[in-house]
Enzyme design. Structure first.
Site, short mmCIF file in Angstrom:
data_model
loop_
_atom_site.label_atom_id
_atom_site.label_comp_id
_atom_site.label_asym_id
_atom_site.label_seq_id
_atom_site.Cartn_x
_atom_site.Cartn_y
_atom_site.Cartn_z
N ASN A 94 9.69 37.66 3.92
CA ASN A 94 10.10 38.17 2.51
C ASN A 94 9.77 39.66 2.41
OD1 ASN A 94 10.87 38.22 -0.42
ND2 ASN A 94 8.73 38.97 -0.13
N SER A 146 20.07 41.17 2.86
CA SER A 146 20.43 41.96 1.61
C SER A 146 22.02 41.82 1.63
CB SER A 146 19.78 43.27 1.46
OG SER A 146 20.64 44.22 0.38
N TYR A 159 17.95 51.57 5.03
CA TYR A 159 17.64 50.02 4.76
C TYR A 159 18.81 49.13 5.02
CZ TYR A 159 16.60 46.41 0.94
OH TYR A 159 16.49 45.27 0.31
N ALA A 161 20.71 49.24 7.59
CA ALA A 161 20.62 48.92 8.80
C ALA A 161 19.75 48.05 9.35
CB ALA A 161 20.73 50.23 9.83
N SER A 162 18.51 48.08 8.74
CA SER A 162 17.48 47.14 8.94
C SER A 162 18.07 45.79 8.36
CB SER A 162 16.28 47.57 7.95
OG SER A 162 16.15 47.50 6.87
N1 LIG Z 1 15.09 43.06 -5.53
C1 LIG Z 1 16.31 43.22 -4.91
O1 LIG Z 1 17.41 43.53 -5.50
C2 LIG Z 1 16.43 42.95 -3.28
C3 LIG Z 1 17.90 42.67 -2.93
C4 LIG Z 1 18.29 42.23 -1.47
C5 LIG Z 1 17.30 42.21 -0.87
N2 LIG Z 1 15.96 42.31 -1.17
C6 LIG Z 1 14.97 41.74 -0.38
O2 LIG Z 1 13.92 40.84 -0.64
C7 LIG Z 1 12.75 40.99 -0.21
C8 LIG Z 1 11.66 41.02 -1.42
O3 LIG Z 1 12.03 42.29 -2.32
P1 LIG Z 1 11.48 42.47 -3.67
O4 LIG Z 1 12.64 43.03 -4.53
O5 LIG Z 1 10.60 41.10 -4.30
O6 LIG Z 1 10.41 43.67 -3.45
P2 LIG Z 1 9.14 44.05 -4.07
O7 LIG Z 1 9.42 43.89 -5.75
O8 LIG Z 1 9.08 45.60 -3.81
O9 LIG Z 1 7.99 43.60 -3.30
C9 LIG Z 1 7.91 43.58 -1.81
C10 LIG Z 1 6.91 42.82 -1.50
O10 LIG Z 1 6.66 42.90 -0.12
C11 LIG Z 1 5.24 43.32 0.28
N3 LIG Z 1 5.19 44.25 1.48
C12 LIG Z 1 5.81 45.56 1.60
N4 LIG Z 1 5.25 45.88 2.81
C13 LIG Z 1 4.56 45.09 3.31
C14 LIG Z 1 3.67 45.07 4.51
N5 LIG Z 1 3.75 45.86 5.45
N6 LIG Z 1 2.81 43.98 4.71
C15 LIG Z 1 2.75 42.91 3.82
N7 LIG Z 1 3.57 42.89 2.74
C16 LIG Z 1 4.42 43.94 2.49
C17 LIG Z 1 4.85 43.80 -1.08
O11 LIG Z 1 3.47 43.87 -1.04
P3 LIG Z 1 2.41 44.88 -1.93
O12 LIG Z 1 2.24 44.55 -3.28
O13 LIG Z 1 1.23 44.94 -1.21
O14 LIG Z 1 3.40 46.26 -1.86
C18 LIG Z 1 5.40 42.86 -2.22
O15 LIG Z 1 4.80 41.72 -2.22
C19 LIG Z 1 12.70 42.21 0.36
O16 LIG Z 1 12.79 41.98 1.84
C20 LIG Z 1 13.83 43.02 -0.02
O17 LIG Z 1 14.33 43.88 1.10
C21 LIG Z 1 15.78 42.48 -2.43
#
Ligand SMILES: NC(=O)c1ccc[n+]([C@@H]2O[C@H](COP(=O)([O-])OP(=O)(O)OC[C@H]3O[C@@H](n4cnc5c(N)ncnc54)[C@H](OP(=O)(O)O)[C@@H]3O)[C@@H](O)[C@H]2O)c1
Length: 251
Positions: A94, A146, A159, A161-162
């Site tokens: 995640n 995503s 983003y 592309a990833s």
């Molecule tokens: N929110 C959306 O609309 C959305 C849409 C599509 C996909 N996604 C995907 O869903 C996933 C979660 O997104 P989210 O919205 O929950 O993001 P978020 O609120 O920004 O939380 C990101 C999480 O990833 C952790 N993280 C980041 N870099 C890290 C690293 N190097 N090592 C360990 N942990 C790390 C962060 O830890 P810290 O607290 O330490 O920073 C946090 O727990 C991601 O892959 C994102 O791309 C989200």
């Protein structure tokens, strides 16, 4: 929305990026459904809230502090799971970051950072998990992709592309691992109300919500419920899929 169940009873799960947002909801929901959840965070204080669930849910939460880009630390974490549980049933990849910029403004540093976290660390964790899962001849790997990974989006070349890479690596791994009963699927959220979404600012948030058929952002719990399905035995014949959780977003 599932508040508790026993769908994940006796399952050992690892959720990366569990300190907040979607990862937090997944870890919390998994523990409520009976799993032993290894929750990954980068800092000790970041998992306090999750750890307070211990004793108040049918499963348990065990902290694992490491940065997913630190390969040696990730390996050590996996060894700890092997030693303590002897198996790993579910990996949820995640942890992710988003760096938005128009094409002319993207720095090399941002390109590298986004791919380090969103792609290379995902493949690294997958490789480590597969070593354990192969021995038990079962497992479920869930990768957070995503909607932009398939559709693209203005200002999100790196983003998207990833996340496109996450989708293709998911499909390839599913093909390679099916004979070992290791399932690999991706969840592709649209707009989910977390810090990541809020980081784009009020105006863009409104614009994005206007593109959603259901006219609202999703919640992290709604993504977590799809992960429960993929982690559980309800989906034993489901692999190589990309499941959208987007309220009918049109981009
Ligand atoms: N929110 C959306 O609309 C959305 C849409 C599509 C996909 N996604 C995907 O869903 C996933 C979660 O997104 P989210 O919205 O929950 O993001 P978020 O609120 O920004 O939380 C990101 C999480 O990833 C952790 N993280 C980041 N870099 C890290 C690293 N190097 N090592 C360990 N942990 C790390 C962060 O830890 P810290 O607290 O330490 O920073 C946090 O727990 C991601 O892959 C994102 O791309 C989200």
């Amino acid at each position: 929305m599932i508040s508790s169940c026993d769908l994940l009873k006796n399952k050992v799960c690892l959720v990366t990026g569990a300190s907040r947002g979607i990862g937090y909801a997944v870890a919390k929901r998994f523990a409520a459904c009976g799993a032993a959840v290894y929750a990954n965070g980068r800092r000790e204080e970041s998992l306090k809230e999750l750890l307070s669930l211990n004793g108040n849910c049918s499963g348990s939460v065990i902290p694992l502090y490491f940065d997913v880009t630190d390969s040696a630390a990730a390996k050590k974490a996996m060894m700890q799971i092997k030693k303590e549980q002897g198996k790993l049933d579910v990996l949820v990849n995640n942890a992710g970051i988003m760096k938005d910029a128009l094409i002319g403004m993207i720095s090399k540093e941002d390109m590298h950072q986004v791919f380090e976290v969103n792609v290379f660390a995902v493949m690294d964790m997958l490789q480590l998990a597969v070593k354990l899962m192969s021995r038990q001849n079962s497992g479920s790997i869930i990768n957070l992709a995503s909607i932009v990974g398939t559709n693209g989006n203005r200002g999100q070349m790196v983003y998207s592309a990833s996340k496109g890479a996450v989708i293709s690596l998911t499909k390839t791994a599913a093909k390679e691992l099916a004979s070992r009963h290791i399932r690999v699927n991706a969840v592709a959220p649209g707009v989910i109300d977390t810090d990541m979404f809020r980081s784009i600012g009020e105006e863009k948030m409104k614009e994005k919500i206007n593109l959603i058929g259901m006219n609202r952002a999703g919640t992290p719990e709604e993504v977590a419920d799809t992960c429960i399905y993929l982690a559980s035995d309800l989906s034993v014949y489901v692999t190589g899929q990309v499941i959208g959780v987007d309220g009918c977003e049109v981009i």
